[in-house]
Design an enzyme around this catalytic site. Structure first.
Site, PDB file in Angstrom:
ATOM      1  N   GLU A 167       0.629  -3.028  -8.868  1.00  0.00           N
ATOM      2  CA  GLU A 167       0.667  -2.302 -10.134  1.00  0.00           C
ATOM      3  C   GLU A 167       1.978  -1.530 -10.337  1.00  0.00           C
ATOM      4  OE1 GLU A 167      -4.115  -1.712 -10.674  1.00  0.00           O
ATOM      5  OE2 GLU A 167      -3.059  -0.112  -9.664  1.00  0.00           O
ATOM      6  N   ASP A 206      -0.015   8.404  -3.551  1.00  0.00           N
ATOM      7  CA  ASP A 206      -0.282   7.795  -4.860  1.00  0.00           C
ATOM      8  C   ASP A 206       0.164   8.757  -5.972  1.00  0.00           C
ATOM      9  OD1 ASP A 206      -1.459   6.107  -6.942  1.00  0.00           O
ATOM     10  OD2 ASP A 206      -2.584   5.203  -5.314  1.00  0.00           O
ATOM     11  N   TRP A 240      -6.381  -8.820  -3.527  1.00  0.00           N
ATOM     12  CA  TRP A 240      -7.387  -7.990  -4.211  1.00  0.00           C
ATOM     13  C   TRP A 240      -7.707  -8.501  -5.610  1.00  0.00           C
ATOM     14  CZ3 TRP A 240      -6.787  -4.656  -8.538  1.00  0.00           C
ATOM     15  CH2 TRP A 240      -5.466  -4.515  -9.024  1.00  0.00           C
ATOM     16  N   HIS A 277       2.989   3.547  -8.019  1.00  0.00           N
ATOM     17  CA  HIS A 277       2.069   4.582  -7.534  1.00  0.00           C
ATOM     18  C   HIS A 277       2.798   5.648  -6.723  1.00  0.00           C
ATOM     19  CE1 HIS A 277      -1.730   2.876  -8.923  1.00  0.00           C
ATOM     20  NE2 HIS A 277      -1.262   1.682  -8.590  1.00  0.00           N
TER      21      HIS A 277
HETATM   22  C1  ACM Z   1      -5.404  -2.086  -6.291  1.00  0.00           C
HETATM   23  O1  ACM Z   1      -6.615  -2.015  -6.492  1.00  0.00           O
HETATM   24  N1  ACM Z   1      -4.562  -1.689  -7.220  1.00  0.00           N
HETATM   25  C2  ACM Z   1      -4.866  -2.594  -5.036  1.00  0.00           C
END
Ligand code: ACM
Ligand code: ZN
Length: 528
Positions: A323, A185, A389, A259
């Site tokens: 993201e 990350d 999610w 990330h």
């Molecule tokens: C996440 O919570 N960005 C998968």
């Protein structure tokens, strides 16, 4: 009133399986069928565990240690059949994770067709031992969903090998069979890759860490302490083996295309601007992501994944996909050239191109991808596994398209969120969004789906992001007992009953105590 009591007792006497609310059987997740019998089994310091098959030795020894924590004596594991023992046996005629647990006054037997399911049976027995009495009964049990997962983020904070093993122990206790390991990350790269040594030499370290809650509009206070850590390949193998001994599959996550700042810091040519970059010292979503235009990016990812596949035998490999801001791609000549050459409409389709390309590579190597639900943007293949999610809606959409889905909606499954409605009063610093035990239990992974669409739901998962969680005691506080709720959703979806769950959970909590787990007290204190 007396007559009514008499009538209930009389019914129970003739119908031993009658599930009275004061049942002596307290097991989480709730077994599929319980037949209560009169009497109980008395465990003594001399009661052995008899294995009828050498394949059961490791799990018998794991259980023996756990039982010893409850009784004060670790039972012997033996192959010599004796009476008054806990006998473990493999027999055909059971589904992969199905087991039969029979307890009489004379002995206990656990029967299943796989070692994994024998261990499930022993986890149920462990709770009966923790309850103080081992009531005679016959339990037939199997899970609702094949995939029951728990994620740990080791990037925002690093957890040494022993802590990861301890997390895996907790999964095993809850009959969770997948450990999703978030290894890369913006705040740290945590897996040794021999071809790219700077990933760990540079990418596993950050200069310092934000103190207090992150606010993107404020400068923030930093601790001034360098922070880092990573797992060598030998350590990774050790953890994969440790999990396999507990019949848990480890699914690594190597995040692309977002990330990725730790990797970009190590190898700045991976980004669109060429850097320089720095491993992030705070939380949030980075604008700097892997360049989707340069061929060298794909070469890098494929080389990294080649080493990853050697370490992790799991069919499923998580490639992230969440993201990923598109600003850098918009301004990057390489990315724009890729869009033109591939006839893509926009940067969302470029993301789709990125994911497809990695998926094709993964298929060529005999594996499948999981991605967070953003990989739905710009279109996906039919074979990508979607981790939903952002609520359950992306998962519903994906299931209707025919994709396999793992439900992990944040409003139920994010265990970094607070557990009470007044976190400032009760809880350590953390994310103020709120998921109580009851809320975690409410998850309906098949909500709104037809019976045929439900077949796409592989299961459920809880996630622990660790921005505000720096040690294993805090991890335990966040996941216990919410993981028990998740476990019941995944294992006993068709027989969920929250009040009954609350009645049964004290036996599991007794194990938390015996293991020294720092579980959250709120459920037991009536605080929500
Ligand atoms: C996440 O919570 N960005 C998968
Ligand atoms: Zn680019």
């Amino acid at each position: 009133m007396k007559y009514l009591l008499f009538l209930i007792l009389a019914i129970q006497a003739v119908l031993p399986g009658f599930a009275a609310c004061d049942s002596r059987i307290r097991i989480v997740p709730r077994p599929a069928s319980v037949e209560e019998l009169p009497g109980s089994f008395r465990l003594t310091p001399r009661t052995p565990i008899v294995i009828a098959d050498e394949r059961l030795r490791t799990l018998a020894e794991i259980f023996a240690v756990a039982a010893g924590k409850l009784t004060g004596t670790i039972p012997a594991v033996t192959t010599a059949p004796v009476k008054h023992a806990v006998t473990l046996q493999l027999q055909p005629g059971y589904e992969t994770e199905e087991y039969r647990l029979e307890i009489t006054k004379r002995g206990i037997s656990v029967t299943a067709s796989t070692p994994q399911a024998v261990l499930h049976g022993l986890r149920s027995l462990q709770q009966l031992i923790a309850g103080g009495e081992i009531p005679a009964c016959i339990i037939r049990d199997k899970p609702s969903f094949a995939y029951r997962g728990a994620m740990l983020d080791v990037c925002r904070h690093f957890f040494p090998v022993e802590d990861v093993k301890s997390y895996i122990d907790i999964l095993s206790l809850h009959k969770i069979n997948r450990f999703h390991w978030h290894l890369t990350d913006d705040q740290g790269w945590r897996i040794e890759i021999k071809k790219y040594p700077l990933l760990t030499e540079v990418g596993s370290r950050r200069a310092e860490t934000l103190v207090g809650r992150y606010d993107k509009n404020k400068e923030g206070v930093y601790d001034g302490k360098p922070y880092g850590g990573f797992y060598t390949q030998e350590e990774i193998r050790e953890i994969v083996r440790y999990a396999a001994d507990r019949h848990i599959e480890v699914i690594p996550e190597i995040e692309v295309p977002g990330h990725g700042l730790a990797a970009l810091t190590a190898y700045p040519w991976l980004g669109c601007t060429g850097g320089p970059y720095a491993v992030w010292t705070h939380w949030g979503i980075s604008d700097d992501v892997y360049c989707a235009g340069k061929e060298t990016t794909f070469e890098f990812i494929e080389n990294v994944l080649t080493e990853v596949l050697e370490l992790f035998p799991s069919k499923l490999i998580h490639i992230g996909g969440d993201e990923c801001p598109k600003g850098r791609w918009k301004a990057c000549p390489h990315c724009q050239q890729r869009i033109r050459e591939e006839g893509l409409k926009n940067e969302y389709e470029l993301q789709s191109y990125f994911v497809h390309r990695i998926e094709r590579w993964m298929h060529a190597h005999g594996r499948e991808i999981i991605g967070w639900d953003e990989i739905l943007q710009g279109g996906i293949s039919k074979t990508a596994n979607i981790m939903s999610w952002n609520g359950i809606e992306p998962g519903i959409k994906a299931a209707r398209k025919g994709n396999p889905v793992i439900m992990t909606p944040k409003w139920y499954c994010y265990f970094d969120y607070s557990q009470t409605s007044d976190p400032e009063r009760y809880e350590p610093l953390g994310n103020t969004r709120y998921v109580s035990v009851r809320q975690a239990y409410r998850l309906d992974p098949c909500d709104q789906l037809t019976l045929s669409e439900r077949k796409q739901i592989m299961g459920v998962q809880c996630n622990l992001w660790t921005e505000y969680i720096a040690d294993i005691k805090h991890v335990q506080h966040m996941v216990l007992p919410r993981m028990a709720a998740l476990s019941e959703v995944g294992w006993a979806y068709d027989r969920k009953d929250y009040n009954d769950f609350v009645r049964r959970i004290p036996a599991l909590a007794a194990i938390y105590k015996a293991e020294g787990y720092n579980y959250a007290p709120y459920l037991f204190e009536g605080i929500e």
